[in-house]
Structures are given as C-alpha cells and as structure tokens.
Design a protein around this motif. Structure first.
Motif, PDB file in Angstrom:
ATOM      1  N   THR A   1       0.837  -1.207   0.000  1.00  0.00           N
ATOM      2  CA  THR A   1       0.000   0.000   0.000  1.00  0.00           C
ATOM      3  C   THR A   1       0.869   1.253   0.000  1.00  0.00           C
ATOM      4  OG1 THR A   1      -1.802  -1.132   1.159  1.00  0.00           O
ATOM      5  CG2 THR A   1      -1.776   1.279   1.264  1.00  0.00           C
ATOM      6  N   ALA A   2       1.942   1.211   0.784  1.00  0.00           N
ATOM      7  CA  ALA A   2       2.869   2.354   0.823  1.00  0.00           C
ATOM      8  C   ALA A   2       3.555   2.545  -0.526  1.00  0.00           C
ATOM      9  CB  ALA A   2       3.906   2.148   1.926  1.00  0.00           C
ATOM     10  N   LEU A   3       3.930   1.449  -1.172  1.00  0.00           N
ATOM     11  CA  LEU A   3       4.523   1.557  -2.510  1.00  0.00           C
ATOM     12  C   LEU A   3       3.537   2.207  -3.478  1.00  0.00           C
ATOM     13  CD1 LEU A   3       6.302  -1.927  -2.929  1.00  0.00           C
ATOM     14  CD2 LEU A   3       7.427   0.296  -2.699  1.00  0.00           C
ATOM     15  N   ARG A   4       2.294   1.813  -3.379  1.00  0.00           N
ATOM     16  CA  ARG A   4       1.261   2.376  -4.260  1.00  0.00           C
ATOM     17  C   ARG A   4       1.080   3.876  -4.025  1.00  0.00           C
ATOM     18  NH1 ARG A   4      -4.441   0.719  -2.429  1.00  0.00           N
ATOM     19  NH2 ARG A   4      -3.990   2.494  -1.053  1.00  0.00           N
ATOM     20  N   ASP A   5       1.060   4.254  -2.758  1.00  0.00           N
ATOM     21  CA  ASP A   5       0.691   5.631  -2.420  1.00  0.00           C
ATOM     22  C   ASP A   5       1.863   6.606  -2.389  1.00  0.00           C
ATOM     23  OD1 ASP A   5      -1.871   4.694  -2.167  1.00  0.00           O
ATOM     24  OD2 ASP A   5      -1.824   4.575   0.029  1.00  0.00           O
ATOM     25  N   TYR A   6       3.086   6.088  -2.138  1.00  0.00           N
ATOM     26  CA  TYR A   6       4.183   7.020  -1.859  1.00  0.00           C
ATOM     27  C   TYR A   6       5.403   6.865  -2.765  1.00  0.00           C
ATOM     28  CZ  TYR A   6       1.392   7.332   2.392  1.00  0.00           C
ATOM     29  OH  TYR A   6       0.352   7.487   3.271  1.00  0.00           O
ATOM     30  N   LEU A   7       5.354   5.980  -3.757  1.00  0.00           N
ATOM     31  CA  LEU A   7       6.498   5.822  -4.659  1.00  0.00           C
ATOM     32  C   LEU A   7       6.080   6.123  -6.090  1.00  0.00           C
ATOM     33  CD1 LEU A   7       9.475   5.007  -5.075  1.00  0.00           C
ATOM     34  CD2 LEU A   7       8.673   2.664  -5.466  1.00  0.00           C
ATOM     35  N   ASP A   8       6.793   7.033  -6.713  1.00  0.00           N
ATOM     36  CA  ASP A   8       6.504   7.431  -8.092  1.00  0.00           C
ATOM     37  C   ASP A   8       7.237   6.488  -9.050  1.00  0.00           C
ATOM     38  OD1 ASP A   8       5.719   8.749 -10.340  1.00  0.00           O
ATOM     39  OD2 ASP A   8       7.023  10.501 -10.051  1.00  0.00           O
TER      40      ASP A   8
ATOM     41  N   ASN B   1       3.939   0.009 -12.146  1.00  0.00           N
ATOM     42  CA  ASN B   1       3.487  -1.138 -11.352  1.00  0.00           C
ATOM     43  C   ASN B   1       4.550  -2.222 -11.165  1.00  0.00           C
ATOM     44  OD1 ASN B   1       0.976  -0.133 -10.760  1.00  0.00           O
ATOM     45  ND2 ASN B   1      -0.019  -1.057 -12.549  1.00  0.00           N
ATOM     46  N   PHE B   2       5.591  -2.192 -11.977  1.00  0.00           N
ATOM     47  CA  PHE B   2       6.662  -3.176 -11.792  1.00  0.00           C
ATOM     48  C   PHE B   2       7.444  -2.921 -10.505  1.00  0.00           C
ATOM     49  CE2 PHE B   2       8.342   0.345 -14.234  1.00  0.00           C
ATOM     50  CZ  PHE B   2       9.610   0.574 -13.715  1.00  0.00           C
ATOM     51  N   LYS B   3       7.129  -1.798  -9.837  1.00  0.00           N
ATOM     52  CA  LYS B   3       7.827  -1.468  -8.588  1.00  0.00           C
ATOM     53  C   LYS B   3       7.619  -2.528  -7.508  1.00  0.00           C
ATOM     54  CE  LYS B   3       3.988   1.638  -7.311  1.00  0.00           C
ATOM     55  NZ  LYS B   3       3.650   3.068  -7.098  1.00  0.00           N
ATOM     56  N   TYR B   4       6.488  -3.230  -7.543  1.00  0.00           N
ATOM     57  CA  TYR B   4       6.220  -4.223  -6.490  1.00  0.00           C
ATOM     58  C   TYR B   4       7.240  -5.362  -6.545  1.00  0.00           C
ATOM     59  CZ  TYR B   4       1.869  -1.607  -6.255  1.00  0.00           C
ATOM     60  OH  TYR B   4       0.954  -0.591  -6.142  1.00  0.00           O
ATOM     61  N   GLY B   5       7.505  -5.859  -7.737  1.00  0.00           N
ATOM     62  CA  GLY B   5       8.504  -6.916  -7.883  1.00  0.00           C
ATOM     63  C   GLY B   5       9.906  -6.419  -7.601  1.00  0.00           C
ATOM     64  N   VAL B   6      10.209  -5.218  -8.078  1.00  0.00           N
ATOM     65  CA  VAL B   6      11.544  -4.644  -7.884  1.00  0.00           C
ATOM     66  C   VAL B   6      11.853  -4.491  -6.398  1.00  0.00           C
ATOM     67  CG1 VAL B   6      12.930  -2.543  -8.160  1.00  0.00           C
ATOM     68  CG2 VAL B   6      11.633  -3.459 -10.104  1.00  0.00           C
ATOM     69  N   TYR B   7      10.895  -3.947  -5.648  1.00  0.00           N
ATOM     70  CA  TYR B   7      11.184  -3.666  -4.236  1.00  0.00           C
ATOM     71  C   TYR B   7      10.973  -4.877  -3.326  1.00  0.00           C
ATOM     72  CZ  TYR B   7      12.639   0.966  -5.243  1.00  0.00           C
ATOM     73  OH  TYR B   7      13.381   2.018  -5.716  1.00  0.00           O
ATOM     74  N   THR B   8      10.246  -5.856  -3.799  1.00  0.00           N
ATOM     75  CA  THR B   8      10.236  -7.133  -3.078  1.00  0.00           C
ATOM     76  C   THR B   8      11.636  -7.733  -3.118  1.00  0.00           C
ATOM     77  OG1 THR B   8       7.909  -7.612  -3.520  1.00  0.00           O
ATOM     78  CG2 THR B   8       9.338  -9.496  -3.080  1.00  0.00           C
ATOM     79  N   ASN B   9      12.246  -7.706  -4.292  1.00  0.00           N
ATOM     80  CA  ASN B   9      13.601  -8.237  -4.429  1.00  0.00           C
ATOM     81  C   ASN B   9      14.609  -7.434  -3.614  1.00  0.00           C
ATOM     82  OD1 ASN B   9      13.313 -10.532  -6.046  1.00  0.00           O
ATOM     83  ND2 ASN B   9      13.211  -9.323  -7.927  1.00  0.00           N
ATOM     84  N   LYS B  10      14.412  -6.131  -3.536  1.00  0.00           N
ATOM     85  CA  LYS B  10      15.352  -5.314  -2.763  1.00  0.00           C
ATOM     86  C   LYS B  10      15.231  -5.602  -1.263  1.00  0.00           C
ATOM     87  CE  LYS B  10      16.259  -1.758  -6.142  1.00  0.00           C
ATOM     88  NZ  LYS B  10      16.613  -0.352  -6.409  1.00  0.00           N
ATOM     89  N   VAL B  11      14.023  -5.912  -0.818  1.00  0.00           N
ATOM     90  CA  VAL B  11      13.848  -6.317   0.584  1.00  0.00           C
ATOM     91  C   VAL B  11      14.534  -7.659   0.819  1.00  0.00           C
ATOM     92  CG1 VAL B  11      12.162  -7.070   2.315  1.00  0.00           C
ATOM     93  CG2 VAL B  11      11.739  -4.997   0.979  1.00  0.00           C
ATOM     94  N   TYR B  12      14.331  -8.606  -0.102  1.00  0.00           N
ATOM     95  CA  TYR B  12      14.986  -9.909   0.024  1.00  0.00           C
ATOM     96  C   TYR B  12      16.504  -9.749   0.089  1.00  0.00           C
ATOM     97  CZ  TYR B  12      10.649 -12.433  -1.199  1.00  0.00           C
ATOM     98  OH  TYR B  12       9.387 -12.955  -1.214  1.00  0.00           O
ATOM     99  N   LYS B  13      17.036  -8.915  -0.789  1.00  0.00           N
ATOM    100  CA  LYS B  13      18.489  -8.723  -0.811  1.00  0.00           C
ATOM    101  C   LYS B  13      18.987  -8.078   0.475  1.00  0.00           C
ATOM    102  CE  LYS B  13      19.501  -8.657  -5.757  1.00  0.00           C
ATOM    103  NZ  LYS B  13      20.103  -7.891  -6.877  1.00  0.00           N
TER     104      LYS B  13
END
Length: 336
Positions: free
Chosen positions: A172-179, A182-194
C-alpha cells in the motif's frame, strides 16, 4: 551435506546434533560397548579394534581435534569415576587394576572420530552409511518434503500471517508514496529480500529448486519472515513520513537510500543476522542447499532445531491448519 565428512566440522556436527539420525545409526552399527550412567561408552582399546587402526593414530586425532571430540563426549576418567567404572564392569573393559586414568568415548564421540579418520577403511564404511541414514531420516521425518520443512515449525504459521499483514502495509505504501510504474512491487520485493539475505527471488528459487509458481515465502523460516516483516513495516513508515515531508511521492533513488539505511540499522542487525544464520545453516543441513552469499553465516544446526522441525512438536501444515490452538493464534493476531 558434504559427501566428505572428514573435511567439514559443520557437517559432522549436524550429524551428531541429530538425535533421530543417531538413534538409527546406533541401531544399524551395533557397536557394543558398555552402558554406564545412561550412555554407551567405549574405551580407547575398543575403538582401536572397531576402526582397525593403531592406538597412536587415535592419540593423534585426539590431540589434533581435542575440542571437537571433547564436545561430543570424549573424556578422561580419573579417581572416583574410574573406580566406579572398574567396580561396575571389571574385566569387561580391558582395564588393568593399576590404571589411574582412562579415556572413554561416548557413542557420539566414537562417530565423531569415525567421521574424521582418513586412514581407516572401516571408518570410511561407517561414514558412507551415516550419510545414507541421515538422508533417509530427514526425508522420513519431514514427510518427504524438505523444500517445505520450514512449515513443520509451530512458529511458521503465526510468522507467515504476520508477514502477510505487513506485506499489505508495504505494498500500500509503494502504491501511495512511490513514483514508479506497477513493476515497482517486484523490484522492491527483491530489494527487501536482498537486504535480508542477499538474494533476489530468482536466485532463491534456483537454490531451493522451487517451481516458478511456488511462492518463495512459503519455504522461508519464521525468523526470515519476521525479518522481512520488520523491514517492510519500517519502509512503509519511512515512505509515508518522507513523502508527507516532501509533499510528493518519493523517487526510486530516495527509497533506495531509505532501504540502505534500514539494512544497516544497528537496531535491526541482530534480527538480520539471526535470519541469515538460520536460513544458511538449516538449508544446508535439511535441504542440502548452499546459499553461497551467506556462507559466512553457516553454523551447525543445534539439537533443538531437529526437534523443532522433525520431532514430536513438528507437524505438517495441513495438521496445523486444523489445530484449534493454531486457529486461536490467528484470531488473536487478526484482532490486534
């Protein structure tokens, strides 16, 4: 697990910490010895005969691997303890009446020595059988599904439910606060994993040999899920705060800076290191999966973990989902 137990302290200790494998190995080998004070003991003379080496070879290994063998049950009896042993077994242990010190091996210490000895064909045969038994025991007690052995832990479902909740906060935060698209969800999931375990989803799947449609989180240990949830929740909070301060959505570079700060946050360091250690160590032991980027975190799996994932308290996921106590935990989590 390495096929050469002589070279890996961690692999040897993983065998010796596994009570279910030890029980089967003991049944299979039938090495004899004496039972004293609730454990099987072997004298040095008996060990020499069983392994087909001379006493000097055993002495050399005792010197070179003193701490490891002592940790696993080798000890020297003197005084009262030795006298009690002599009185209990007399000539059965080939110990002279004038002997004042006696080195004895527990069953674990005997196996430890057998896993170290390179000069003995008998030890080599024992090592081969140990590997077979350990593999069979883990497969049997995990229901044949080591990829999801993590789900047998009673802490898994509450951790998975909690992580799912924080995941929703994060997306929800990615949706509301990151410009970003929609590919941002996969990108930042991976960044959290890393940030947590230095691998993206693709790398993790390859190491665990997961199918493309299988969710990586379904195979993660409770401690890893908790670390991910901590970062996701922290990121969601920071994104909202920064976005409101700036009066606009964050740019990817700005979120990357926040992730870097969180990854190196000293408050989170113990949680992150625990997650990495648990993942690297358990996956190598239970799944024979090596996380090369986490090699520095690999340790021997403690005996408590074998009980946790293979013992009486462990259950298949299907069993837990029908357990009233588990459902009560979910209700408490939902009501928070």
């Amino acid at each position: 697990m390495s096929n050469d137990l002589t070279t890996s302290t961690i692999d040897r200790q993983n065998v010796l910490n596994n009570p279910y494998a030890l029980e089967k190995i003991q049944e299979h080998l039938g090495i004899g010895g004496i039972t004293w004070q609730g454990e099987i003991l072997l004298t040095k003379v008996q060990v020499v005969r069983l392994l087909g080496v001379d006493e000097r070879t055993v002495e050399r290994y005792l010197t070179n691997h003193e701490q490891e063998l002592a940790t696993n049950g080798y000890r020297v009896l003197r005084g009262k303890s030795l006298k009690e042993l002599k009185n209990s077994f007399g000539t059965d242990i080939d110990v002279g009446t004038k002997t004042t010190v006696l080195g004895v091996f527990s069953f674990r210490a005997f196996l430890n020595l057998a896993m170290l000895l390179t000069e003995s064909e008998k030890a080599r045969a024992i090592r081969s059988r140990i590997l077979d038994i350990v593999i069979d025991v883990i497969a049997e007690r995990s229901g044949g599904h080591t990829q999801f052995i993590n789900q047998r832990d009673e802490a898994f479902l509450p951790a998975a439910y909690q992580e799912f909740s924080y995941r929703q906060v994060f997306t929800t935060a990615l949706r509301d606060y990151l410009d970003m698209g929609n590919f941002k969800y996969g990108v930042y999931t991976n960044k959290v994993y890393k940030a947590v375990f230095h691998e993206d989803a693709k790398e993790y799947r390859q190491i665990l040999k997961l199918a493309e449609k299988e969710n990586p989180r379904d195979s993660m240990y409770a401690e890893v899920l908790q670390a991910i949830a901590s970062i996701e929740n922290g990121l969601a909070h920071e994104m909202k705060t920064r976005s409101e301060e700036l009066g606009r959505k964050l740019r990817p570079k700005e979120l990357d800076e926040i992730i870097d700060q969180i990854e190196h946050n000293p408050y989170l360091k113990p949680t992150m290191e625990q997650a990495r250690t648990r993942m690297a160590s358990r996956d190598l032991c239970f799944r024979d999966a090596l996380h090369e980027k986490l090699q520095a975190y690999v340790q021997a799996v403690p005996a408590t973990d074998f009980e946790r994932f293979m013992g009486e308290t462990s259950k298949a996921l299907e069993e837990r989902l029908s357990d009233p106590e588990t459902l009560a935990v979910f209700k408490r989590l939902k009501d928070r």
